[in-house]
Design a protein around this motif. Structure first.
Motif, short mmCIF file in Angstrom:
data_model
loop_
_atom_site.label_atom_id
_atom_site.label_comp_id
_atom_site.label_asym_id
_atom_site.label_seq_id
_atom_site.Cartn_x
_atom_site.Cartn_y
_atom_site.Cartn_z
N ILE A 140 30.10 35.44 45.58
CA ILE A 140 29.33 34.55 44.71
C ILE A 140 30.13 33.45 44.24
O ILE A 140 31.24 33.81 43.99
CB ILE A 140 28.32 35.24 43.84
CG1 ILE A 140 29.02 36.04 42.87
CG2 ILE A 140 27.40 35.72 44.65
CD1 ILE A 140 28.24 36.46 41.68
N LEU A 141 29.93 32.26 44.03
CA LEU A 141 30.52 31.09 43.24
C LEU A 141 30.35 31.25 41.95
O LEU A 141 29.08 31.17 41.45
CB LEU A 141 30.08 29.73 43.92
CG LEU A 141 31.02 29.09 44.70
CD1 LEU A 141 31.23 29.69 45.98
CD2 LEU A 141 30.91 27.52 44.96
N LYS B 102 25.58 28.41 45.88
CA LYS B 102 26.43 29.25 44.94
C LYS B 102 26.81 30.65 45.45
O LYS B 102 27.04 31.61 44.92
CB LYS B 102 25.93 29.46 43.53
CG LYS B 102 25.28 28.00 42.98
CD LYS B 102 25.96 27.33 42.47
CE LYS B 102 25.74 26.01 41.99
NZ LYS B 102 26.44 24.91 41.63
N ILE B 103 26.94 30.51 46.91
CA ILE B 103 27.45 31.63 47.42
C ILE B 103 28.49 31.38 48.50
O ILE B 103 28.60 30.41 49.04
CB ILE B 103 26.12 32.35 48.47
CG1 ILE B 103 25.56 31.41 49.56
CG2 ILE B 103 25.04 32.92 47.62
CD1 ILE B 103 24.73 31.88 50.56
N LEU B 104 29.55 32.23 48.63
CA LEU B 104 30.55 32.20 49.51
C LEU B 104 30.18 32.60 51.23
O LEU B 104 29.85 33.57 51.35
CB LEU B 104 31.71 33.11 49.29
CG LEU B 104 32.78 32.44 48.44
CD1 LEU B 104 32.55 32.18 47.11
CD2 LEU B 104 34.07 33.52 48.28
N GLY C 176 27.43 28.80 38.05
CA GLY C 176 28.37 28.48 39.46
C GLY C 176 28.71 27.21 39.52
O GLY C 176 28.93 26.89 40.61
N PHE D 18 26.49 39.23 51.91
CA PHE D 18 26.47 40.33 50.69
C PHE D 18 26.24 41.98 51.68
O PHE D 18 26.06 42.70 50.81
CB PHE D 18 25.18 40.33 50.13
CG PHE D 18 25.04 38.95 49.15
CD1 PHE D 18 26.10 38.50 48.44
CD2 PHE D 18 24.00 38.01 48.95
CE1 PHE D 18 26.53 37.52 47.59
CE2 PHE D 18 23.93 36.97 48.33
CZ PHE D 18 25.18 36.71 47.42
N GLY E 108 22.19 25.64 38.21
CA GLY E 108 23.48 26.43 38.35
C GLY E 108 23.74 27.02 37.22
O GLY E 108 24.94 27.45 37.13
N PHE F 215 22.77 31.77 40.00
CA PHE F 215 21.43 31.27 40.83
C PHE F 215 20.40 30.32 40.12
O PHE F 215 19.48 30.20 40.85
CB PHE F 215 21.04 32.46 41.68
CG PHE F 215 22.05 33.18 42.43
CD1 PHE F 215 22.66 32.18 43.48
CD2 PHE F 215 22.35 34.40 42.55
CE1 PHE F 215 23.49 32.96 44.42
CE2 PHE F 215 23.26 35.06 43.29
CZ PHE F 215 23.90 34.44 44.43
#
Lengths: 316, 316
Positions: free
Chosen positions: A274-275, B273-275, A306, B46, A50, A46
């Protein structure tokens, strides 16, 4: 300049913090149960651009003289460091030049250009990268900011573990990925300066690129041979600045197989939502392969970045 | 029971909070610049079980009588609700039965079993799901907990917008995805009870499943026809509990095309950067297609969930 001190890291952190995110620390019931440890994930995925690389790059640009800032900065990079330097330079009003191998992920090249870096494509080998860089330096007088083997970079990366230890001062260990050693060197220095007495620092490296492991075991810098590890951010050798710090302050280096790296990457995506990029999965993969070392411990894990190419995922 | 009140939502939130995550709120420079609005993303991806559904399910189980708890709960579900109910029941020591269509994602079925639900597979159509459920009820006496058309569910989902408004009391608008309407109903009630005067509430629906949009426009409940929208969590019609609340308290319903949903999902992955799952991208996709409505506003966006099948991504 010499190796970063407690005071220099404190000063660097204070100066770079306004540019950066103080990244969140996540926990996961699943991975705690799975490992028998209490894990604290410092999410540099984050971070601005990145990855943790924004820390070192911001610090390196900050420390330039006025004359150097006037002429700009340059580097060669296929990825996170180039993006981070382009961003850090733009934020501080400095021109940035990046020599980029022509096989670099398009998304990273696009990001460098979004941050207004002047990019030059070159053949994908070290000789072409270095001669491309030399051409830029001759033409512009820009200062070369290397990706990891530089005390200003190490000093900036140290701020990551420092933040984690401010939030969780009683961690028993820290574990970080290990490629060129910039992040791990900074992590080890911060553990010594800001961690509890006896805190252990562990580097995690792909078994398919175990040059640092072998250097650490033998005490001699072993260069990295050609590797295709999926952890593309870790396809680099230690340098003459990072190796001495790692030899002195790091307690152990653990390895992770390619299969475990990919599985762990996917598990982190699915369980933590999270990626993360493949390199970033290496510490948890190495930890899971060595669970007994961590049993009952409180361990901080640096999730380094990420920036993943969604068109080329290593799982299906 | 009747429609949730301010007091009943406050009580529900207090009682369910110990089981749940207070999910983080993220911001994104990129999406702010891109939309001209100030966006606050409430990340239910989350949340426990990976979606906001854990809120309503926890509340529904909490409100059962002792005799009902003794006999257990049941539902039919191919996804997030079944997972959430299985988890919520286990946490409160209640047996859970889920009828699952045999084409449901394996990862969701596995999660239900991990939470010790008794699962029964059925043919993938509503008639088979309902008769499968009827069989479970007859055999066990378990209480049916529907996925959205139930005041206890709406009351639990309301806690999400309530948390967001506690953190950002001056939001000008809230936008949430709209399928069966449980989340949107709860969001609208919380906006009215806990938001600033004049706060607007907007539902976002796939254009390929626009039954709620048409119901809202005509004032008559229009059933959903067969749809294959990528936003699989939104392939449901409004119910007789959710539609009246939405008619009364929601200001507008905006639509998103399939192409925009997929692009926005990928953009959120890459930039934040989140799924997130496809359904979860619908509000931002709808907002981006209607930017002028949001220009200069502070908007809260509910990111509803992150349960995505990594083996079946809608982009490549």
């Amino acid at each position: 300049m010499s190796q970063p001190t407690k005071e220099s890291i404190e000063k660097a952190h204070l100066d770079i913090a306004p540019y950066l995110h103080r990244t969140p620390v996540l926990t996961s019931r699943f991975f705690n149960e799975n490992t028998g440890a209490a894990l604290y994930f410092k999410c540099e995925s984050f971070q601005k651009t990145g990855s943790f690389k924004a820390r070192g790059a911001t610090n390196a640009v900050r420390k330039l003289s006025a004359a150097q800032k006037e002429r700009g900065v340059c580097t060669h990079s296929s990825g996170n460091h180039g993006q981070a330097l382009a961003w850090a330079a733009k934020k501080q009003g400095v021109k940035c030049y990046v020599v980029v191998p022509e096989n670099a992920p398009k998304v990273k090249l696009a990001a460098m250009r979004e941050y207004e870096a002047e990019t030059t494509l070159c053949s994908p080998n070290l000789a072409a990268r270095e001669s491309g860089l030399q051409e830029v330096v001759s033409r512009t007088g820009a200062t070369f900011v290397p990706p990891y083997n530089h005390f200003d970079i190490i000093e900036g990366q140290a701020s990551c573990a420092k933040e984690l230890l401010e939030e969780f001062p009683d961690l028993d260990m820290l574990i970080a990925p290990l490629g060129g050693g910039g992040l791990l060197s900074g992590t080890a220095l911060s553990a010594r300066y800001f961690g509890a007495p006896g805190i252990k620092v562990i580097g995690a490296e792909p078994a398919a690129a175990d040059d640092a492991y072998r250097s650490f075991q033998t005490g001699q810098l072993v260069p990295l041979e050609h590797t295709t590890t999926v952890a593309d951010g870790l396809r680099t050798s230690l340098g003459n600045k990072t190796f001495p710090i790692i030899k002195r302050y790091v307690d152990d280096i653990l390895l992770a197989t390619e299969e475990d790296i990919i599985k762990t990457m996917r598990d982190i995506w699915e369980r933590m939502k999270i990626l993360i990029e493949p390199s970033c999965a290496v510490p948890l993969a190495a930890l899971q392969a060595n669970k007994t070392l961590f049993h009952g411990k409180k361990a901080g894990i640096i999730l380094s970045g990420g920036n993943v190419d969604l068109g080329k995922l290593p799982f299906d």
